[in-house]
Design a protein around this motif. Structure first.
Motif, mmCIF file in Angstrom:
data_model
loop_
_atom_site.group_PDB
_atom_site.id
_atom_site.type_symbol
_atom_site.label_atom_id
_atom_site.label_comp_id
_atom_site.label_asym_id
_atom_site.label_seq_id
_atom_site.Cartn_x
_atom_site.Cartn_y
_atom_site.Cartn_z
ATOM 1 N N GLY A 134 -6.016 -57.103 -14.125
ATOM 2 C CA GLY A 134 -5.025 -56.275 -13.464
ATOM 3 C C GLY A 134 -4.674 -54.984 -14.158
ATOM 4 N N TYR A 135 -4.673 -54.972 -15.500
ATOM 5 C CA TYR A 135 -4.100 -53.842 -16.217
ATOM 6 C C TYR A 135 -5.043 -53.247 -17.258
ATOM 7 N N VAL A 136 -6.268 -53.796 -17.339
ATOM 8 C CA VAL A 136 -7.324 -53.190 -18.148
ATOM 9 C C VAL A 136 -8.489 -52.802 -17.241
ATOM 10 N N THR A 137 -9.040 -53.790 -16.524
ATOM 11 C CA THR A 137 -10.143 -53.483 -15.612
ATOM 12 C C THR A 137 -9.716 -52.520 -14.510
ATOM 13 N N THR A 138 -8.538 -52.739 -13.925
ATOM 14 C CA THR A 138 -8.094 -51.889 -12.820
ATOM 15 C C THR A 138 -7.999 -50.412 -13.212
ATOM 16 N N PRO A 139 -7.331 -50.041 -14.318
ATOM 17 C CA PRO A 139 -7.329 -48.621 -14.704
ATOM 18 C C PRO A 139 -8.722 -48.075 -14.999
ATOM 19 N N ILE A 140 -9.559 -48.866 -15.672
ATOM 20 C CA ILE A 140 -10.925 -48.406 -15.951
ATOM 21 C C ILE A 140 -11.652 -48.103 -14.649
ATOM 22 N N ALA A 141 -11.602 -49.060 -13.722
ATOM 23 C CA ALA A 141 -12.317 -48.890 -12.454
ATOM 24 C C ALA A 141 -11.784 -47.690 -11.672
ATOM 25 N N MET A 142 -10.463 -47.567 -11.592
ATOM 26 C CA MET A 142 -9.873 -46.471 -10.816
ATOM 27 C C MET A 142 -10.248 -45.105 -11.379
ATOM 28 N N VAL A 143 -10.155 -44.968 -12.695
ATOM 29 C CA VAL A 143 -10.406 -43.669 -13.308
ATOM 30 C C VAL A 143 -11.893 -43.316 -13.256
ATOM 31 N N GLN A 144 -12.764 -44.296 -13.428
ATOM 32 C CA GLN A 144 -14.192 -44.009 -13.327
ATOM 33 C C GLN A 144 -14.596 -43.664 -11.893
ATOM 34 N N CYS A 145 -13.949 -44.290 -10.908
ATOM 35 C CA CYS A 145 -14.172 -43.895 -9.514
ATOM 36 C C CYS A 145 -13.742 -42.443 -9.301
ATOM 37 N N ALA A 146 -12.582 -42.081 -9.832
ATOM 38 C CA ALA A 146 -12.079 -40.711 -9.677
ATOM 39 C C ALA A 146 -12.998 -39.705 -10.361
ATOM 40 N N LEU A 147 -13.462 -40.037 -11.551
ATOM 41 C CA LEU A 147 -14.355 -39.136 -12.290
ATOM 42 C C LEU A 147 -15.688 -38.972 -11.557
ATOM 43 N N THR A 148 -16.232 -40.082 -11.061
ATOM 44 C CA THR A 148 -17.492 -40.021 -10.306
ATOM 45 C C THR A 148 -17.322 -39.193 -9.041
ATOM 46 N N LEU A 149 -16.188 -39.346 -8.386
ATOM 47 C CA LEU A 149 -15.906 -38.561 -7.192
ATOM 48 C C LEU A 149 -15.913 -37.069 -7.512
ATOM 49 N N LEU A 150 -15.256 -36.684 -8.586
ATOM 50 C CA LEU A 150 -15.197 -35.267 -8.947
ATOM 51 C C LEU A 150 -16.556 -34.715 -9.341
ATOM 52 N N LYS A 151 -17.343 -35.499 -10.060
ATOM 53 C CA LYS A 151 -18.571 -34.991 -10.653
ATOM 54 C C LYS A 151 -19.807 -35.141 -9.768
ATOM 55 N N GLU A 152 -19.821 -36.147 -8.881
ATOM 56 C CA GLU A 152 -21.084 -36.466 -8.217
ATOM 57 C C GLU A 152 -21.039 -36.498 -6.701
ATOM 58 N N VAL A 153 -19.867 -36.527 -6.111
ATOM 59 C CA VAL A 153 -19.776 -36.635 -4.653
ATOM 60 C C VAL A 153 -19.426 -35.269 -4.070
ATOM 61 N N SER A 154 -20.169 -34.885 -3.055
ATOM 62 C CA SER A 154 -19.896 -33.623 -2.375
ATOM 63 C C SER A 154 -20.217 -33.786 -0.900
ATOM 64 N N LYS A 155 -19.713 -32.860 -0.092
ATOM 65 C CA LYS A 155 -19.945 -32.950 1.348
ATOM 66 C C LYS A 155 -21.417 -32.782 1.701
ATOM 67 N N ASP A 156 -22.208 -32.185 0.786
ATOM 68 C CA ASP A 156 -23.646 -32.060 1.025
ATOM 69 C C ASP A 156 -24.338 -33.417 0.972
ATOM 70 N N LYS A 157 -23.770 -34.340 0.166
ATOM 71 C CA LYS A 157 -24.346 -35.676 0.034
ATOM 72 C C LYS A 157 -23.678 -36.682 0.963
ATOM 73 N N MET A 158 -22.369 -36.538 1.142
ATOM 74 C CA MET A 158 -21.605 -37.479 1.966
ATOM 75 C C MET A 158 -20.385 -36.757 2.524
ATOM 76 N N SER A 159 -20.240 -36.762 3.822
ATOM 77 C CA SER A 159 -19.098 -36.078 4.427
ATOM 78 C C SER A 159 -17.807 -36.797 4.057
ATOM 79 N N GLY A 160 -16.698 -36.091 4.175
ATOM 80 C CA GLY A 160 -15.408 -36.708 3.911
ATOM 81 C C GLY A 160 -15.149 -37.864 4.856
ATOM 82 N N GLY A 161 -14.138 -38.683 4.514
ATOM 83 C CA GLY A 161 -13.798 -39.831 5.339
ATOM 84 C C GLY A 161 -13.089 -40.891 4.523
ATOM 85 N N VAL A 162 -12.841 -42.029 5.154
ATOM 86 C CA VAL A 162 -12.216 -43.175 4.480
ATOM 87 C C VAL A 162 -13.318 -44.170 4.174
ATOM 88 N N TYR A 163 -13.496 -44.485 2.889
ATOM 89 C CA TYR A 163 -14.635 -45.271 2.447
ATOM 90 C C TYR A 163 -14.231 -46.443 1.557
#
Length: 427
Positions: A367-396
């Protein structure tokens, strides 16, 4: 999206989980060379200043001058002002049934991506139904369940599908929580979310009928799930897992079928228990909580006296530092299918599954170790690797958006391990 925006804004930073997310964001920014920016957001300046001060002590980093954004989730104006300043909002304010939608809406309307750590299927699927089209129009990514619910299982299934050569018929996963000497404990907000989820479970069927009007192709070789019993594949007593993981994975499976033309498969989710005795105790616990959740007075009593009604599993103030540091989890995933692959994803095999693979995901306290790690790595991956050229916006879901990125490698480097236990072979 303006370059002046702050990369990570942690909303609900003074909450029990939010404080750990702040720590993790700070550590990741340091790992990334210090070039990313962060801010904390919430209602109380005093509490947010305290969070930054205490996080500085825990991480050894100087955070006390980080920006503070005063934001009340009941105020559309303050949510809009916060969202205009963020690239990604890491929303830690739950229960999301009550406080999630307004944040999603504000983010979409004001140009910020939105991540949360909800484990509430009704909220998550409602957001997809109501906001996926608008998020696509605005090129905004909304990603739910970015914590223990459900990154280990959702990305674990994605990992398994990449390792399986052929057509999958089913994936079953078995969640095990590993307590330390002082046992396991959870914070009261998690319990509150679960109680309201049980109380409003009837919302799911009509919601899903609207969201998913077309059924997926059905295999003639059906899973035979049991609500409780001994599972021969895993060699342990098991119960149906009550979390959101199965619902999340099913959404990822549907996305792959509808968007990527990949064959759908069946999904089963269980909690693995050490003995028949523990299974019986868990059933009794579930019955009590389920009964109390049906009535408002029952929910109020459970939330007022959580240690009594949950046998100490949940409490005000959450787990102790020692409990957090000494606990862990593992998820064993078993995939069964056919080594031969059919060319048409809608066609069906006419022989029983003949091939099997086993993988495992493991990591620190959920709950309080894995969850922050997972959330922040998702956010970092989103900023660095996801773009509308690869995947359009939406709820995923996480697997829908992050399949093919470095997310699993990033998680592995941060102590969430994805591994093949048994290579693919005959059943």
């Amino acid at each position: 999206m303006s370059e002046e925006r702050i990369d990570f804004v942690v909303l609900g930073a003074s909450g029990f989980t939010g404080q750990f997310v702040v720590d993790e964001v700070a550590r990741v920014i340091e790992e990334e060379g210090g070039n990313l920016k962060m801010a904390v957001a919430g209602r109380s300046m005093e509490k947010l200043q305290k969070v930054l001060s205490e996080s500085s002590q825990r991480t050894g980093l100087n955070l006390e001058e980080k920006p503070i954004i005063i934001c009340d989730v009941t105020s559309e104006e303050s949510l809009a002002e916060m969202s205009k300043q963020a690239k990604v909002v890491l929303n830690c304010v739950g229960p999301y049934r009550f406080y999630g939608e307004q944040v999603v809406k504000a983010c979409i309307e004001n140009g910020a991506h939105h991540l949360d750590i909800s484990g509430e299927p009704q909220y998550l699927e409602r957001m997809q139904l109501l906001y996926s089209g608008k998020a696509r129009e605005e090129d905004i990514y909304v990603v739910g369940a970015c914590g223990f619910d459900s990154v280990p299982s959702d990305m674990g299934v994605a990992f398994l599908t990449e390792k399986f050569d052929g057509d999958l018929n089913s994936v079953e996963f078995f969640v095990t929580l590993h307590p330390g000497p002082d046992g396991l404990s959870g914070n009261i907000t998690t319990l509150e979310s679960a109680l309201h989820g049980i109380a409003h479970a009837g919302e799911l069927k009509p919601l899903r009928k609207t969201l998913f009007p077309t059924p997926l192709p059905q295999s003639q070789y059906k899973l035979q799930p049991k609500s409780a019993g001994f599972n021969k594949d895993i060699g342990h007593w098991c119960l149906n897992f009550p979390g959101s993981d199965r619902a999340i994975v099913n959404r990822s499976v549907r996305f792959d079928y509808e968007v990527n033309q990949k064959r759908p498969f069946q999904v089963g989710a269980y909690i693995q228990l050490p003995s028949f005795f523990y299974m019986v105790l868990t059933v009794i616990f579930g019955f009590i909580i389920g009964l109390m959740a049906k009535f408002s007075i029952g929910r109020s009593l459970v939330l007022k006296y959580p240690q009594i009604f949950t046998f100490g599993v949940f409490k005000h103030g959450g787990p102790s530092k020692k409990q957090i540091e000494s606990s862990g989890f593992s998820i064993t995933l078993i995939g069964k299918g056919w080594k031969d692959k059919l060319t048409d994803v809608d066609s069906q095999h006419d022989t029983p599954p003949d091939s099997k693979i086993t993988v495992r995901v493991s990591g620190p306290e959920a709950g309080y170790v894995t969850t922050p790690i997972a959330m922040v790595q998702c956010a970092l991956t989103l900023l660095k690797e996801v773009s509308k050229d690869k995947m359009s916006g939406g709820v995923y879901t996480t697997a829908a958006l992050f399949r093919g990125t470095s997310l699993i490698d990033r998680l592995t480097k941060h102590n969430l391990k994805y591994e093949v236990v048994t290579e693919q072979g005959p059943i």
